[in-house]
Design a protein around this motif. Structure first.
Motif, PDB file in Angstrom:
ATOM      1  N   LEU A   1      45.007  47.390  26.208  1.00 31.72           N
ATOM      2  CA  LEU A   1      44.433  48.585  26.824  1.00 31.72           C
ATOM      3  C   LEU A   1      44.787  49.841  26.031  1.00 31.72           C
ATOM      4  CD1 LEU A   1      42.844  49.785  29.181  1.00 31.72           C
ATOM      5  CD2 LEU A   1      44.987  49.842  30.482  1.00 31.72           C
ATOM      6  N   GLU A   2      46.004  49.908  25.516  1.00 45.13           N
ATOM      7  CA  GLU A   2      46.420  51.080  24.730  1.00 45.13           C
ATOM      8  C   GLU A   2      45.537  51.274  23.502  1.00 45.13           C
ATOM      9  OE1 GLU A   2      48.006  54.522  23.622  1.00 45.13           O
ATOM     10  OE2 GLU A   2      48.347  53.541  25.552  1.00 45.13           O
ATOM     11  N   THR A   3      45.050  50.180  22.921  1.00 44.83           N
ATOM     12  CA  THR A   3      44.152  50.285  21.771  1.00 44.83           C
ATOM     13  C   THR A   3      42.868  51.006  22.157  1.00 44.83           C
ATOM     14  OG1 THR A   3      45.067  48.295  20.762  1.00 44.83           O
ATOM     15  CG2 THR A   3      42.854  48.948  20.053  1.00 44.83           C
ATOM     16  N   VAL A   4      42.351  50.701  23.337  1.00 44.07           N
ATOM     17  CA  VAL A   4      41.131  51.363  23.820  1.00 44.07           C
ATOM     18  C   VAL A   4      41.371  52.868  23.926  1.00 44.07           C
ATOM     19  CG1 VAL A   4      39.491  51.532  25.744  1.00 44.07           C
ATOM     20  CG2 VAL A   4      40.378  49.294  25.042  1.00 44.07           C
ATOM     21  N   TYR A   5      42.524  53.254  24.451  1.00 47.13           N
ATOM     22  CA  TYR A   5      42.836  54.679  24.565  1.00 47.13           C
ATOM     23  C   TYR A   5      43.037  55.322  23.190  1.00 47.13           C
ATOM     24  CZ  TYR A   5      43.264  54.036  29.586  1.00 47.13           C
ATOM     25  OH  TYR A   5      42.987  53.755  30.898  1.00 47.13           O
ATOM     26  N   GLN A   6      43.614  54.579  22.239  1.00 45.49           N
ATOM     27  CA  GLN A   6      43.762  55.111  20.873  1.00 45.49           C
ATOM     28  C   GLN A   6      42.397  55.311  20.229  1.00 45.49           C
ATOM     29  OE1 GLN A   6      46.434  52.696  18.546  1.00 45.49           O
ATOM     30  NE2 GLN A   6      48.120  52.999  19.976  1.00 45.49           N
TER      31      GLN A   6
ATOM     32  N   ARG B   1      39.722  56.057  21.695  1.00 43.60           N
ATOM     33  CA  ARG B   1      39.137  57.265  22.297  1.00 43.60           C
ATOM     34  C   ARG B   1      39.739  58.515  21.668  1.00 43.60           C
ATOM     35  NH1 ARG B   1      35.789  59.659  25.685  1.00 43.60           N
ATOM     36  NH2 ARG B   1      36.594  61.195  27.125  1.00 43.60           N
ATOM     37  N   ARG B   2      41.067  58.527  21.526  1.00 38.49           N
ATOM     38  CA  ARG B   2      41.725  59.700  20.928  1.00 38.49           C
ATOM     39  C   ARG B   2      41.274  59.920  19.488  1.00 38.49           C
ATOM     40  NH1 ARG B   2      46.070  57.807  24.024  1.00 38.49           N
ATOM     41  NH2 ARG B   2      46.937  56.613  22.283  1.00 38.49           N
ATOM     42  N   LYS B   3      41.106  58.828  18.743  1.00 34.13           N
ATOM     43  CA  LYS B   3      40.722  58.916  17.334  1.00 34.13           C
ATOM     44  C   LYS B   3      39.206  58.962  17.139  1.00 34.13           C
ATOM     45  CE  LYS B   3      44.775  56.355  15.791  1.00 34.13           C
ATOM     46  NZ  LYS B   3      45.232  55.116  15.140  1.00 34.13           N
ATOM     47  N   ARG B   4      38.453  58.788  18.226  1.00 32.06           N
ATOM     48  CA  ARG B   4      36.984  58.766  18.196  1.00 32.06           C
ATOM     49  C   ARG B   4      36.463  57.689  17.253  1.00 32.06           C
ATOM     50  NH1 ARG B   4      35.028  64.461  19.903  1.00 32.06           N
ATOM     51  NH2 ARG B   4      36.960  65.279  20.713  1.00 32.06           N
ATOM     52  N   THR B   5      37.074  56.495  17.328  1.00 29.08           N
ATOM     53  CA  THR B   5      36.650  55.388  16.477  1.00 29.08           C
ATOM     54  C   THR B   5      36.025  54.245  17.257  1.00 29.08           C
ATOM     55  OG1 THR B   5      38.851  54.382  16.588  1.00 29.08           O
ATOM     56  CG2 THR B   5      38.417  55.868  14.744  1.00 29.08           C
ATOM     57  N   GLY B   6      36.189  54.207  18.550  1.00 27.76           N
ATOM     58  CA  GLY B   6      35.653  53.121  19.365  1.00 27.76           C
ATOM     59  C   GLY B   6      34.350  53.515  20.031  1.00 27.76           C
TER      60      GLY B   6
END
Length: 79
Positions: free
Chosen positions: A35-40, A42-47
């Motif tokens: 789940l933390e990857t999903v939030y990362q 979002r923060r990095k605007r890569t997903g």
């Protein structure tokens, strides 16, 4: 009454996305990432692009589908 087992979310991604907005947990399950990857992402605007409904983060299935197609095309073009 027993609760039915959760569907395999990665199979859902291959077979067609549900007709509802997806949660970060749904995205993590579909891609098999924490789940933390999903939030990362979002923060990095890569997903896949998400949006807020109040304090809740949601993903439009059409945007997720487009993101997957874009990533697949990028990988095929690099090969």
């Amino acid at each position: 009454m027993a609760k039915p087992p959760d569907p395999d979310l990665r199979a859902t991604l291959r077979g067609g996305l549900p007709d509802r907005y997806l949660t970060p947990d749904d995205i993590a399950g579909m891609f098999g990432v924490p789940l933390e990857t999903v939030y990362q992402w979002r923060r990095k605007r890569t997903g896949p692009p998400g949006f807020r409904i109040g304090k809740h983060l949601r993903y439009d299935p059409a945007d997720v589908r487009a993101y997957v197609s874009q990533r697949k095309n990028a990988c095929q073009g690099a090969a």
